[in-house]
Write a protein that holds these residues in place. Structure first.
Motif, short mmCIF file in Angstrom:
data_model
loop_
_atom_site.label_atom_id
_atom_site.label_comp_id
_atom_site.label_asym_id
_atom_site.label_seq_id
_atom_site.Cartn_x
_atom_site.Cartn_y
_atom_site.Cartn_z
N ARG A 286 0.96 -1.09 -0.11
CA ARG A 286 0.06 -0.06 -0.08
C ARG A 286 0.67 1.18 0.01
N PRO A 287 0.36 2.55 -0.78
CA PRO A 287 1.20 3.59 -0.71
C PRO A 287 1.31 4.30 0.76
N ARG A 288 0.43 3.87 1.51
CA ARG A 288 0.84 4.58 2.86
C ARG A 288 0.18 3.53 4.00
N TYR A 289 0.95 3.58 5.30
CA TYR A 289 0.39 2.60 6.25
C TYR A 289 1.00 3.09 7.68
N GLY A 290 0.37 2.65 8.50
CA GLY A 290 0.73 2.89 9.87
C GLY A 290 1.66 1.74 10.67
N ILE A 291 2.36 1.98 11.36
CA ILE A 291 3.09 0.92 12.27
C ILE A 291 2.74 1.20 13.80
N THR A 292 2.40 0.38 14.38
CA THR A 292 1.96 0.62 16.06
C THR A 292 2.82 -0.30 16.84
N TRP A 293 3.20 0.11 17.93
CA TRP A 293 3.74 -0.82 19.04
C TRP A 293 2.68 -1.01 20.22
N PHE A 294 2.34 -2.23 20.40
CA PHE A 294 1.66 -2.69 21.39
C PHE A 294 2.48 -3.35 22.53
N ARG A 295 1.80 -3.53 23.76
CA ARG A 295 2.34 -4.44 24.83
C ARG A 295 1.32 -5.02 25.59
N ALA B 197 1.19 -7.03 29.26
CA ALA B 197 1.56 -7.41 30.36
C ALA B 197 0.69 -8.60 31.09
N PRO B 198 1.25 -9.60 32.10
CA PRO B 198 0.69 -10.84 32.38
C PRO B 198 -0.45 -10.32 33.04
N GLY B 199 -1.83 -10.92 32.62
CA GLY B 199 -2.93 -10.37 33.39
C GLY B 199 -3.60 -9.23 33.02
N LYS B 200 -2.92 -8.63 32.17
CA LYS B 200 -3.51 -7.26 31.60
C LYS B 200 -3.94 -7.35 30.17
N GLU B 201 -4.84 -6.33 29.75
CA GLU B 201 -5.28 -6.23 28.17
C GLU B 201 -4.02 -5.55 27.18
N ARG B 202 -3.88 -5.84 26.20
CA ARG B 202 -2.96 -5.40 25.27
C ARG B 202 -3.36 -3.74 25.16
N GLU B 203 -2.12 -3.00 25.29
CA GLU B 203 -2.25 -1.64 25.03
C GLU B 203 -1.57 -1.13 23.84
N GLY B 204 -2.21 -0.24 23.24
CA GLY B 204 -1.39 0.52 22.03
C GLY B 204 -0.47 1.40 22.53
N ILE B 205 0.65 1.73 22.64
CA ILE B 205 1.45 2.64 23.28
C ILE B 205 1.99 3.62 22.15
N SER B 206 2.34 3.45 20.97
CA SER B 206 3.22 4.38 20.08
C SER B 206 2.94 3.70 18.76
N CYS B 207 2.92 4.96 17.88
CA CYS B 207 2.55 4.69 16.45
C CYS B 207 2.99 5.64 15.58
N THR C 240 12.06 -0.19 8.78
CA THR C 240 12.35 -0.57 10.17
C THR C 240 11.62 0.51 10.93
N VAL C 241 10.95 0.16 12.16
CA VAL C 241 10.46 0.92 13.04
C VAL C 241 11.01 0.78 14.28
N TYR C 242 11.85 1.63 15.21
CA TYR C 242 12.26 1.54 16.36
C TYR C 242 11.46 2.27 17.41
N LEU C 243 11.80 1.82 18.61
CA LEU C 243 11.13 2.08 20.02
C LEU C 243 12.04 2.28 20.80
N GLN C 244 12.57 3.49 21.10
CA GLN C 244 13.61 3.80 22.10
C GLN C 244 12.76 3.88 23.52
N MET C 245 13.24 3.17 24.31
CA MET C 245 12.41 3.04 25.60
C MET C 245 13.36 3.55 26.62
N ASP C 246 13.14 4.65 27.33
CA ASP C 246 14.14 5.38 28.50
C ASP C 246 13.45 5.29 29.72
N SER C 247 14.15 5.66 30.75
CA SER C 247 13.49 5.57 32.12
C SER C 247 12.45 4.53 32.44
N LEU C 248 12.89 3.37 32.21
CA LEU C 248 11.92 2.18 32.30
C LEU C 248 11.77 1.77 33.82
#
Length: 125
Positions: A29-38, A40-50, A76-84
C-alpha cells in the motif's frame, strides 16, 4: 506476504533503556501506519506508540509519553524506551494498519491488519 518482526527485548534494570526494532516487509500500500503494542501478564493489550510509514505523525499513549520515542521508515520502526519502570514489563509487538486512505496512525488494536510476534521486555533489579 506481509511480515512484521519485533526484536531487541531483554532484561533491563529500572531506570535503564532499551531499543526495540520492528522489521517490516511485504506491504505494498502507498501509505500505512506501524503501531507498537504491549501486553503485561493478566492485563489487556495496550497500544503505546505509532508512526506513519513516512516517519511522521507519531503518537503516544499517556503511559509512555516523555519516556519512549518512536522513529523509523518503511523498512524498520524503532521504539527507544528510556527511564524504564517495572510496570513496563510486558511482551512488546508491532502491528500494521494498511487501510486505504489512512491519514493518521492509530493506537487501537481493532484497526490493525497485520501482527508480528512479540519480544519480551523485563524491567527488574
Amino acid at each position: 506476504e506481509v511480515q512484521l518482526q519485533a526484536s531487541g527485548g531483554g532484561l533491563v534494570q529500572p531506570g535503564g533503556s532499551v531499543r526495540l526494532s520492528c522489521a517490516v516487509s511485504g506491504i505494498t500500500r502507498p501509505r500505512y501506519g506501524i503501531t507498537w503494542f504491549r501486553q503485561a501478564p493478566g492485563k489487556e493489550r495496550e497500544g503505546i506508540s505509532c508512526i506513519m510509514d513516512t516517519g511522521d505523525g507519531a503518537d503516544y499513549a499517556d503511559s509512555v509519553k516523555g519516556r519512549f520515542t518512536i522513529s523509523g521508515d518503511k523498512m524498520t520502526v524503532y521504539l527507544q524506551m528510556d527511564s524504564l519502570k517495572p510496570e513496563d514489563t510486558a511482551v512488546y509487538s508491532c502491528a500494521a494498519d494498511v487501510n486505504y486512505g489512512i491519514r493518521d496512525c492509530s493506537l487501537h488494536e481493532r484497526i490493525m491488519d497485520y501482527w508480528g510476534k512479540g519480544t519480551q521486555v523485563t524491567v527488574s533489579s
